[in-house]
Design a protein around this motif. Structure first.
Motif, mmCIF file in Angstrom:
data_model
loop_
_atom_site.group_PDB
_atom_site.id
_atom_site.type_symbol
_atom_site.label_atom_id
_atom_site.label_comp_id
_atom_site.label_asym_id
_atom_site.label_seq_id
_atom_site.Cartn_x
_atom_site.Cartn_y
_atom_site.Cartn_z
ATOM 1 N N TRP A 84 -23.714 -26.782 42.148
ATOM 2 C CA TRP A 84 -24.023 -27.225 43.495
ATOM 3 C C TRP A 84 -25.164 -26.376 44.022
ATOM 4 C CZ3 TRP A 84 -22.362 -24.604 48.291
ATOM 5 C CH2 TRP A 84 -22.594 -25.368 49.432
ATOM 6 N N ASP A 85 -26.178 -27.027 44.587
ATOM 7 C CA ASP A 85 -27.216 -26.219 45.213
ATOM 8 C C ASP A 85 -27.050 -26.320 46.726
ATOM 9 O OD1 ASP A 85 -28.873 -28.498 46.059
ATOM 10 O OD2 ASP A 85 -29.535 -28.599 43.991
ATOM 11 N N ALA A 86 -27.019 -25.163 47.340
ATOM 12 C CA ALA A 86 -26.755 -25.059 48.772
ATOM 13 C C ALA A 86 -28.034 -24.646 49.492
ATOM 14 C CB ALA A 86 -25.656 -24.021 49.006
ATOM 15 N N ASP A 87 -27.904 -24.456 50.779
ATOM 16 C CA ASP A 87 -29.053 -24.068 51.584
ATOM 17 C C ASP A 87 -29.229 -22.561 51.670
ATOM 18 O OD1 ASP A 87 -29.699 -26.708 52.065
ATOM 19 O OD2 ASP A 87 -28.469 -26.812 53.874
ATOM 20 N N ASP A 88 -28.474 -21.814 50.867
ATOM 21 C CA ASP A 88 -28.642 -20.359 50.864
ATOM 22 C C ASP A 88 -29.670 -20.003 49.792
ATOM 23 O OD1 ASP A 88 -26.930 -21.066 48.800
ATOM 24 O OD2 ASP A 88 -25.733 -19.243 48.945
ATOM 25 N N PHE A 89 -30.911 -20.084 50.154
ATOM 26 C CA PHE A 89 -32.022 -20.013 49.214
ATOM 27 C C PHE A 89 -32.192 -18.657 48.546
ATOM 28 C CE2 PHE A 89 -33.010 -23.502 52.134
ATOM 29 C CZ PHE A 89 -33.064 -24.525 51.208
ATOM 30 N N GLU A 90 -31.502 -17.634 49.033
ATOM 31 C CA GLU A 90 -31.587 -16.310 48.417
ATOM 32 C C GLU A 90 -30.539 -16.113 47.321
ATOM 33 O OE1 GLU A 90 -34.206 -14.426 49.197
ATOM 34 O OE2 GLU A 90 -34.725 -16.103 50.506
ATOM 35 N N HIS A 91 -29.598 -17.046 47.187
ATOM 36 C CA HIS A 91 -28.515 -16.905 46.213
ATOM 37 C C HIS A 91 -29.041 -17.054 44.786
ATOM 38 C CE1 HIS A 91 -25.233 -18.467 43.632
ATOM 39 N NE2 HIS A 91 -24.516 -17.571 44.275
ATOM 40 N N ARG A 92 -28.607 -16.184 43.889
ATOM 41 C CA ARG A 92 -28.922 -16.270 42.461
ATOM 42 C C ARG A 92 -27.676 -15.881 41.690
ATOM 43 N NH1 ARG A 92 -32.404 -17.936 45.008
ATOM 44 N NH2 ARG A 92 -34.634 -17.707 44.838
ATOM 45 N N LEU A 93 -27.200 -16.775 40.855
ATOM 46 C CA LEU A 93 -26.036 -16.494 40.022
ATOM 47 C C LEU A 93 -26.498 -15.730 38.787
ATOM 48 C CD1 LEU A 93 -22.993 -16.932 39.500
ATOM 49 C CD2 LEU A 93 -23.627 -19.002 38.257
ATOM 50 N N LYS A 94 -25.971 -14.563 38.610
ATOM 51 C CA LYS A 94 -26.339 -13.716 37.470
ATOM 52 C C LYS A 94 -25.391 -13.993 36.295
ATOM 53 C CE LYS A 94 -29.902 -11.589 39.014
ATOM 54 N NZ LYS A 94 -31.178 -11.876 38.402
ATOM 55 N N PRO A 95 -25.859 -13.773 35.075
ATOM 56 C CA PRO A 95 -25.043 -14.039 33.888
ATOM 57 C C PRO A 95 -23.679 -13.345 33.912
ATOM 58 C CG PRO A 95 -27.311 -13.612 33.249
ATOM 59 C CD PRO A 95 -27.216 -13.323 34.712
ATOM 60 N N GLY A 96 -23.631 -12.089 34.355
ATOM 61 C CA GLY A 96 -22.361 -11.363 34.395
ATOM 62 C C GLY A 96 -21.370 -11.990 35.349
ATOM 63 N N LYS A 97 -21.850 -12.484 36.478
ATOM 64 C CA LYS A 97 -20.981 -13.142 37.463
ATOM 65 C C LYS A 97 -20.406 -14.430 36.880
ATOM 66 C CE LYS A 97 -19.376 -14.177 41.615
ATOM 67 N NZ LYS A 97 -18.299 -13.500 42.285
ATOM 68 N N LEU A 98 -21.231 -15.236 36.219
ATOM 69 C CA LEU A 98 -20.728 -16.462 35.608
ATOM 70 C C LEU A 98 -19.733 -16.135 34.500
ATOM 71 C CD1 LEU A 98 -20.574 -19.489 35.321
ATOM 72 C CD2 LEU A 98 -22.703 -19.424 34.003
ATOM 73 N N LEU A 99 -20.008 -15.121 33.731
ATOM 74 C CA LEU A 99 -19.087 -14.699 32.678
ATOM 75 C C LEU A 99 -17.739 -14.290 33.274
ATOM 76 C CD1 LEU A 99 -19.044 -14.475 29.617
ATOM 77 C CD2 LEU A 99 -19.910 -12.154 29.829
ATOM 78 N N ASN A 100 -17.761 -13.586 34.403
ATOM 79 C CA ASN A 100 -16.514 -13.208 35.072
ATOM 80 C C ASN A 100 -15.747 -14.420 35.583
ATOM 81 O OD1 ASN A 100 -16.839 -10.467 34.607
ATOM 82 N ND2 ASN A 100 -17.869 -10.110 36.566
ATOM 83 N N ILE A 101 -16.452 -15.412 36.101
ATOM 84 C CA ILE A 101 -15.811 -16.646 36.565
ATOM 85 C C ILE A 101 -15.146 -17.349 35.383
ATOM 86 C CG2 ILE A 101 -16.221 -18.946 37.531
ATOM 87 C CD1 ILE A 101 -18.561 -17.653 39.141
ATOM 88 N N ILE A 102 -15.840 -17.395 34.255
ATOM 89 C CA ILE A 102 -15.293 -18.030 33.052
ATOM 90 C C ILE A 102 -14.042 -17.284 32.584
ATOM 91 C CG2 ILE A 102 -15.701 -18.480 30.594
ATOM 92 C CD1 ILE A 102 -18.686 -18.967 31.396
ATOM 93 N N LYS A 103 -14.121 -15.963 32.516
ATOM 94 C CA LYS A 103 -12.966 -15.168 32.067
ATOM 95 C C LYS A 103 -11.772 -15.359 32.986
ATOM 96 C CE LYS A 103 -15.558 -11.656 29.562
ATOM 97 N NZ LYS A 103 -16.014 -10.266 29.500
ATOM 98 N N LEU A 104 -11.988 -15.385 34.288
ATOM 99 C CA LEU A 104 -10.911 -15.596 35.243
ATOM 100 C C LEU A 104 -10.278 -16.979 35.060
ATOM 101 C CD1 LEU A 104 -9.352 -14.415 37.650
ATOM 102 C CD2 LEU A 104 -11.120 -15.390 39.147
ATOM 103 N N SER A 105 -11.116 -17.989 34.833
ATOM 104 C CA SER A 105 -10.584 -19.342 34.633
ATOM 105 C C SER A 105 -9.796 -19.432 33.328
ATOM 106 C CB SER A 105 -11.709 -20.378 34.666
ATOM 107 O OG SER A 105 -12.582 -20.219 33.584
ATOM 108 N N GLU A 106 -10.229 -18.713 32.307
ATOM 109 C CA GLU A 106 -9.474 -18.697 31.046
ATOM 110 C C GLU A 106 -8.093 -18.077 31.257
ATOM 111 O OE1 GLU A 106 -12.460 -18.241 27.328
ATOM 112 O OE2 GLU A 106 -12.520 -16.582 28.771
ATOM 113 N N GLU A 107 -8.044 -16.994 32.011
ATOM 114 C CA GLU A 107 -6.773 -16.313 32.264
ATOM 115 C C GLU A 107 -5.840 -17.141 33.125
ATOM 116 O OE1 GLU A 107 -7.908 -12.631 34.098
ATOM 117 O OE2 GLU A 107 -8.986 -11.946 32.305
#
Length: 150
Positions: free
Chosen positions: A60-83
């Motif tokens: 989803w792209d939002a209007d918060d134009f300064e937001h950047r998803l970093k690889p480590g953050k996505l990896l943490n989201i994936i790990k949490l969803s796996e658990e």
């Protein structure tokens, strides 16, 4: 791309970038708003019961134009969803809204993750009565009126 593949790729990246198959980049301020497990239980046009599973990422792209998803953050989201969701190492399906919500397969081109267009297909071509040379790669080739499979 399987979940294990993206988990291997992410630590090697400085940024997470997605693009559509036509080369259009997903805006860099996108969010991954969902990671989940989708199970589809259905009957094909030949009467066979089937089950498909996929790991779902919703972009989803939002209007918060300064937001950047970093690889480590996505990896943490994936790990949490796996658990928490007991997600398995299945193929990833990405939901992204272009003109409407689209579902895409995922590939990596060495720099960006590419949202590959998905297509429909008849899973019971032998039951449709359509000669192999006349079969198309979409669902309408099988399930046409009077074809005998729908």
């Amino acid at each position: 791309m399987k979940l294990s593949e993206i988990k291997t790729i992410l630590p090697t990246l400085n940024n997470v970038e997605f693009q559509l198959e036509n080369g259009t980049l997903v805006p860099e301020n996108f969010h991954v708003t969902e990671v989940g497990m989708i199970t589809k239980h259905f009957i094909d046009c030949g009467g066979t019961t089937r089950t498909e599973k996929a790991v779902s990422f919703q972009l989803w792209d939002a209007d918060d134009f300064e937001h950047r998803l970093k690889p480590g953050k996505l990896l943490n989201i994936i790990k949490l969803s796996e658990e928490r969701l007991e997600i398995e190492d299945d193929e990833i399906e990405v939901e992204y809204q272009n003109t409407t919500i689209g579902k895409y397969d995922l590939e990596f081109n060495g720099k960006t993750f590419v949202l590959k267009n998905k297509t429909t297909a008849c899973l019971a071509q032998d039951a449709c009565g359509i000669p192999a040379e006349n079969q198309k790669s979409d669902l309408t080739s099988c399930c046409t009126p009077n074809s005998g499979c729908c």
